[in-house]
Design a protein around this motif. Structure first.
Motif, PDB file in Angstrom:
ATOM      1  N   VAL A  55      45.648  32.553 -30.871  1.00 56.83           N
ATOM      2  CA  VAL A  55      45.805  31.145 -30.503  1.00 56.83           C
ATOM      3  C   VAL A  55      46.722  30.395 -31.474  1.00 56.83           C
ATOM      4  N   LEU A  56      47.831  29.908 -30.937  1.00 58.87           N
ATOM      5  CA  LEU A  56      48.793  29.133 -31.722  1.00 58.87           C
ATOM      6  C   LEU A  56      48.315  27.704 -31.904  1.00 58.87           C
ATOM      7  N   THR A  57      47.776  27.119 -30.843  1.00 56.27           N
ATOM      8  CA  THR A  57      47.158  25.794 -30.836  1.00 56.27           C
ATOM      9  C   THR A  57      46.506  25.638 -29.469  1.00 56.27           C
ATOM     10  N   SER A  58      45.913  24.492 -29.192  1.00 58.30           N
ATOM     11  CA  SER A  58      45.277  24.235 -27.897  1.00 58.30           C
ATOM     12  C   SER A  58      45.472  22.773 -27.526  1.00 58.30           C
ATOM     13  N   ALA A  59      45.545  22.514 -26.227  1.00 58.22           N
ATOM     14  CA  ALA A  59      45.510  21.133 -25.734  1.00 58.22           C
ATOM     15  C   ALA A  59      44.042  20.764 -25.566  1.00 58.22           C
ATOM     16  N   ILE A  60      43.589  19.696 -26.236  1.00 54.56           N
ATOM     17  CA  ILE A  60      42.148  19.454 -26.323  1.00 54.56           C
ATOM     18  C   ILE A  60      41.756  18.037 -25.875  1.00 54.56           C
ATOM     19  N   TRP A  61      40.471  17.927 -25.508  1.00 53.21           N
ATOM     20  CA  TRP A  61      39.859  16.666 -25.076  1.00 53.21           C
ATOM     21  C   TRP A  61      38.913  16.137 -26.150  1.00 53.21           C
ATOM     22  N   ASN A  62      38.771  14.820 -26.192  1.00 55.87           N
ATOM     23  CA  ASN A  62      37.806  14.165 -27.076  1.00 55.87           C
ATOM     24  C   ASN A  62      37.129  13.044 -26.288  1.00 55.87           C
ATOM     25  N   TRP A  63      36.051  13.377 -25.547  1.00 59.12           N
ATOM     26  CA  TRP A  63      35.421  12.436 -24.623  1.00 59.12           C
ATOM     27  C   TRP A  63      34.415  11.492 -25.277  1.00 59.12           C
ATOM     28  N   GLY A  64      33.889  11.844 -26.442  1.00 63.98           N
ATOM     29  CA  GLY A  64      32.779  11.099 -27.029  1.00 63.98           C
ATOM     30  C   GLY A  64      32.959   9.592 -27.114  1.00 63.98           C
ATOM     31  N   PRO A  65      34.029   9.096 -27.752  1.00 63.12           N
ATOM     32  CA  PRO A  65      34.205   7.641 -27.866  1.00 63.12           C
ATOM     33  C   PRO A  65      34.275   6.937 -26.509  1.00 63.12           C
ATOM     34  N   PHE A  66      34.888   7.576 -25.528  1.00 61.77           N
ATOM     35  CA  PHE A  66      34.962   6.964 -24.200  1.00 61.77           C
ATOM     36  C   PHE A  66      33.568   6.856 -23.580  1.00 61.77           C
ATOM     37  N   TYR A  67      32.770   7.900 -23.702  1.00 57.13           N
ATOM     38  CA  TYR A  67      31.414   7.853 -23.150  1.00 57.13           C
ATOM     39  C   TYR A  67      30.584   6.759 -23.824  1.00 57.13           C
ATOM     40  N   LYS A  68      30.761   6.622 -25.117  1.00 52.73           N
ATOM     41  CA  LYS A  68      30.038   5.581 -25.850  1.00 52.73           C
ATOM     42  C   LYS A  68      30.449   4.193 -25.349  1.00 52.73           C
ATOM     43  N   LYS A  69      31.733   3.997 -25.138  1.00 52.22           N
ATOM     44  CA  LYS A  69      32.237   2.698 -24.669  1.00 52.22           C
ATOM     45  C   LYS A  69      31.665   2.340 -23.296  1.00 52.22           C
ATOM     46  N   VAL A  70      31.626   3.308 -22.391  1.00 54.40           N
ATOM     47  CA  VAL A  70      31.112   3.060 -21.038  1.00 54.40           C
ATOM     48  C   VAL A  70      29.637   2.685 -21.082  1.00 54.40           C
ATOM     49  N   VAL A  71      28.835   3.463 -21.800  1.00 55.38           N
ATOM     50  CA  VAL A  71      27.392   3.218 -21.828  1.00 55.38           C
ATOM     51  C   VAL A  71      27.081   1.905 -22.535  1.00 55.38           C
ATOM     52  N   GLU A  72      27.794   1.585 -23.600  1.00 58.02           N
ATOM     53  CA  GLU A  72      27.611   0.288 -24.272  1.00 58.02           C
ATOM     54  C   GLU A  72      27.885  -0.849 -23.301  1.00 58.02           C
ATOM     55  N   GLY A  73      28.914  -0.710 -22.496  1.00 58.83           N
ATOM     56  CA  GLY A  73      29.239  -1.741 -21.520  1.00 58.83           C
ATOM     57  C   GLY A  73      28.130  -1.934 -20.501  1.00 58.83           C
ATOM     58  N   VAL A  74      27.519  -0.833 -20.073  1.00 56.05           N
ATOM     59  CA  VAL A  74      26.393  -0.918 -19.138  1.00 56.05           C
ATOM     60  C   VAL A  74      25.211  -1.590 -19.806  1.00 56.05           C
ATOM     61  N   GLN A  75      24.944  -1.234 -21.050  1.00 55.04           N
ATOM     62  CA  GLN A  75      23.799  -1.792 -21.764  1.00 55.04           C
ATOM     63  C   GLN A  75      23.926  -3.298 -21.988  1.00 55.04           C
ATOM     64  N   ASN A  76      25.110  -3.765 -22.310  1.00 53.21           N
ATOM     65  CA  ASN A  76      25.259  -5.200 -22.607  1.00 53.21           C
ATOM     66  C   ASN A  76      25.778  -6.013 -21.423  1.00 53.21           C
ATOM     67  N   GLY A  77      25.892  -5.348 -20.268  1.00 53.84           N
ATOM     68  CA  GLY A  77      26.254  -6.067 -19.054  1.00 53.84           C
ATOM     69  C   GLY A  77      27.718  -6.396 -18.897  1.00 53.84           C
ATOM     70  N   THR A  78      28.580  -5.745 -19.657  1.00 51.28           N
ATOM     71  CA  THR A  78      30.017  -6.049 -19.578  1.00 51.28           C
ATOM     72  C   THR A  78      30.819  -4.981 -18.833  1.00 51.28           C
ATOM     73  N   TRP A  79      30.154  -3.923 -18.365  1.00 54.81           N
ATOM     74  CA  TRP A  79      30.874  -2.840 -17.681  1.00 54.81           C
ATOM     75  C   TRP A  79      31.543  -3.346 -16.410  1.00 54.81           C
ATOM     76  N   LYS A  80      32.773  -2.935 -16.212  1.00 55.46           N
ATOM     77  CA  LYS A  80      33.501  -3.244 -14.985  1.00 55.46           C
ATOM     78  C   LYS A  80      34.144  -1.958 -14.474  1.00 55.46           C
ATOM     79  N   MET A  81      34.251  -1.844 -13.161  1.00 53.64           N
ATOM     80  CA  MET A  81      34.872  -0.670 -12.578  1.00 53.64           C
ATOM     81  C   MET A  81      36.292  -0.517 -13.119  1.00 53.64           C
TER      82      MET A  81
END
Length: 365
Positions: free
Chosen positions: A255-281
């Motif tokens: 393996v020379l390198t890999s194209a990678i994902w980092n979903w954690g911060p995005f998931y945290k942002k979405v759930v925080e928005g749901v918890q505090n009532g600010t989530w929007k589609m």
């Protein structure tokens, strides 16, 4: 009698003060905030070494970094009717946020979202939405372009093999970006594509990689959920470019390198928005600038001049100076598709159905 009356009054006063004191000690316990139940639906095992594991890592990050969250994961859920049944069950079990993480879950997620308007649904890699259903993805093509540059610089045979899942715009877009990265540093190289029509079939995907090596490829990359193609590269003494996660642990010599994902911060942002009532589609499509996509550390075999060139391109992407899908761009038959100086719009990228010049392979229509 007066003494007796005074004594009685004193006793009554003392008793009332004692009772008042006892009452003061009975403090009410603070109410504990109810945990937000969050569910994840995965198309392959949670520890598949690829796509699903990248989402599993995001789920773990969410639990560690956001209090009052309780998560559930259902893995290896086939796309189609089975997924709709699973998503519906999770909604009826009190989950307030449900992340569905495969393209084929799009319509099932939409169907369930319409039945549960008080639940927030987020679908990965799709394009359909509802008041309570958004979609999300990342501009992984930015990382693909960079890994293509690595492959173009490191190949000796000028043949690079690409093990691809399904001929959908997401996969076609990635192949094109990778190939443009290859051609940017090595105009003589070509990218051979084999379709497996699978997301997770370790044996089939490994065999596809072996076929590409037999056809002359000395570097193997992939759009698959398994590490099979990288294992094939190492077994044959070739190099590889991983996907989803840093795959160097599985094939350290390849393996020379890999194209990678980092979903954690995005998931945290979405759930925080749901918890505090600010989530929007939303229709989220973040890139390297947001940190949702990146490339893994280089393997020790990657030359220093390759690293410098790729690092400079990476900074250019972050700064907005390097536009990957900017004309002139020709298709694999040599026809001009994007004029000189024109930049492809997101709408075009999301419906990619043609290969750029340098790709060997067909797209099933």
């Amino acid at each position: 009698m007066k003494k007796w009356a005074k004594g009685l009054a004193f006793v009554l006063l003392a008793s009332s003060l004692l009772m008042a004191g006892c009452g003061a000690k009975k403090e009410e316990k603070p109410k504990v905030a109810e945990k937000t139940k969050v569910a994840f639906v995965l198309v392959s095992p949670a520890k598949d070494g690829g796509w699903s594991e990248s989402h599993e890592n995001g789920r773990i990050y969410l639990e560690k970094n956001l209090p009052n969250v309780e998560t559930t994961v259902v893995a290896s859920v086939p796309e189609g009717a089975d997924s709709e049944r699973v998503i519906s069950q999770l909604a009826s079990q009190g989950n307030k946020v449900i992340f569905t993480t495969s393209f084929g879950y799009m319509d099932p997620t939409l169907n369930v979202a319409k039945k549960f308007p008080d639940v927030v649904f987020m679908h990965a890699s799709g394009f359909k939405s509802e008041k309570n259903m958004g979609n999300y993805f990342g501009r992984i093509y930015e990382a693909r372009y960079l890994t293509g540059m690595v492959a173009g610089k490191e190949t000796q045979s000028n043949v690079i093999g690409y093990v691809a899942a399904f001929p959908i715009p997401e996969v076609v877009r990635g192949i094109n970006a990778f190939t443009l990265g290859v051609k940017a540093v090595n105009p003589n190289a070509k990218v051979k594509v084999i379709w497996t029509n699978t997301w997770y079939d370790p044996a089939k995907e490994k065999q596809a990689a072996l076929s590409l090596i037999d056809a002359g490829a000395d570097i193997i990359t992939q759009h698959q959920n398994t590490t099979g193609p990288q294992q094939a590269a190492q077994e044959r003494g070739k190099f590889g470019i991983g996907y989803n996660l840093d795959m160097s642990a599985v094939a350290p010599k390849a393996v020379l390198t890999s194209a990678i994902w980092n979903w954690g911060p995005f998931y945290k942002k979405v759930v925080e928005g749901v918890q505090n009532g600010t989530w929007k589609m939303e229709n989220y499509w973040g890139g390297m600038k947001d940190g949702v996509v990146d490339i893994a550390p280089y393997g020790p075999m990657v030359k220093e001049d390759t690293r410098k060139i790729v690092d400079a391109a990476k900074q250019g992407i972050k700064d907005g100076k390097l536009m990957i899908f900017k004309g002139p761009l020709k298709d694999q038959e040599g026809n001009l598709k994007i004029a000189d100086g024109q930049v492809m719009a997101d709408k075009e990228l999301l419906s990619f159905d043609w290969f750029v010049e340098g790709v060997e392979g067909n797209i099933a229509k």
